[in-house]
Design a protein around this motif. Sequence first.
Motif, short mmCIF file in Angstrom:
data_model
loop_
_atom_site.label_atom_id
_atom_site.label_comp_id
_atom_site.label_asym_id
_atom_site.label_seq_id
_atom_site.Cartn_x
_atom_site.Cartn_y
_atom_site.Cartn_z
N PHE A 1 0.84 -1.20 0.00
CA PHE A 1 0.00 0.00 0.00
C PHE A 1 0.87 1.25 0.00
CE2 PHE A 1 -2.61 3.19 2.34
CZ PHE A 1 -3.65 3.29 1.43
N ALA A 2 1.86 1.30 0.88
CA ALA A 2 2.73 2.48 0.97
C ALA A 2 3.50 2.70 -0.32
CB ALA A 2 3.69 2.32 2.15
N GLY A 3 3.90 1.63 -0.98
CA GLY A 3 4.64 1.77 -2.23
C GLY A 3 3.85 2.44 -3.32
N ARG B 1 5.36 10.85 -2.74
CA ARG B 1 6.47 10.21 -2.03
C ARG B 1 6.86 10.88 -0.72
NH1 ARG B 1 10.99 11.64 -6.50
NH2 ARG B 1 11.01 13.86 -6.12
N PHE B 2 6.38 12.09 -0.48
CA PHE B 2 6.75 12.78 0.76
C PHE B 2 5.68 12.66 1.85
CE2 PHE B 2 9.21 15.06 -2.55
CZ PHE B 2 10.47 14.65 -2.13
N VAL B 3 4.65 11.86 1.59
CA VAL B 3 3.64 11.62 2.62
C VAL B 3 4.28 10.75 3.70
CG1 VAL B 3 1.41 10.55 3.13
CG2 VAL B 3 1.72 11.84 1.02
N LYS B 4 4.13 11.17 4.94
CA LYS B 4 4.74 10.45 6.05
C LYS B 4 4.08 9.09 6.27
CE LYS B 4 6.09 14.55 8.69
NZ LYS B 4 7.17 15.00 8.10
N GLN B 5 4.87 8.15 6.75
CA GLN B 5 4.39 6.79 6.96
C GLN B 5 3.20 6.74 7.91
OE1 GLN B 5 5.46 3.97 5.27
NE2 GLN B 5 3.64 3.09 6.20
#
Length: 109
Positions: free
Chosen positions: A48-50, A57-61
């Motif tokens: 999902f994160a990928g 790409r700069f959204v925090k985990q």
Amino acid sequence: MAKQIIFTYDGKDYTLEYTRRAIKQMEDEGFVARNIDDKPMTLLPALFAGAFKAHHRFVKQDVIDEIYAHMPNKDKLIEKLAEMYNEPIISLMEEPEDTAKNVDWMASW
């Protein structure tokens, strides 16, 4: 056109997509798709994160984790993510269109 999942969360629009570059980055970070059955707690959230890497790409985990927690129908979501993930890999192996730029090659053995 590449397959995408588009949604709005907390007033912000998101477009999830995998590109060759995003998949390479995931692989460089240790993601191995064939291990999903063995390590689902690690790899399903990583899948999902990928999908954020191409456009967000700069959204925090922790934000990605929060969004994932609020996504309904996770079984269908994971199915669609897997389908999206495979698309750039399949395109990597496609034969080129027949053009004058195509390379003729042969093995020497």
